[in-house]
Design a protein around this motif. Structure first.
Motif: not given
Length: 133
Positions: A4-5, A7-9, A11-12
């Motif tokens: 999930y980390r 994925l967050a990077f 998407f950011a």
């Protein structure tokens, strides 16, 4: 949490930060998964559906870490032996065994987090390359 980390990077920062053909490969694998599920649900006769692995199981196996998967494999082996030697008892209590494995894994994770925050290093650790001190 690591997946999930990531994925967050992604998407950011945007999809441009992914490797060259990553998006195309993801779309192809997604289409194969949808086709696989459609064949499983609409084409296979009921007697063969038990022998066809679930597409969700593959996805969960990709997201989970090796330690969590190892616990599931050990639980499956215990369940298979239990079902072979005492099927009546297994039918009554197999869900309790699965819940115990999940709860034990969760409690071990909480304990590990508390020890990490407290700065305690374990006397012995396990890695996938072998034991070290």
């Amino acid at each position: 949490a690591e997946s999930y980390r990531g994925l967050a990077f992604t998407f950011a920062a945007g999809f441009d930060t992914l490797p060259k053909h990553c998006l195309v490969i993801s779309l192809v694998v997604g289409a194969v998964a949808v086709a696989f599920n459609l064949v499983h649900d609409l084409v296979l006769p009921p007697r063969l559906k038990n022998y066809c692995p679930s597409g969700v199981a593959f996805g969960v196996g990709i997201i989970l870490l090796p330690g969590q998967i190892l616990i599931e494999v050990v639980g499956l082996a215990i369940h298979a032996l239990w079902q072979r030697y005492d099927p009546e008892s297994c039918a009554k209590r197999d869900q309790q065994l699965g819940a115990a494995f999940l709860a034990g894994d969760g409690l071990a994770g909480v304990l590990q987090a508390v020890l990490d925050v407290a700065g305690v290093t374990p006397p012995r650790s396990c890695s996938w390359t072998g034991w070290y001190h």
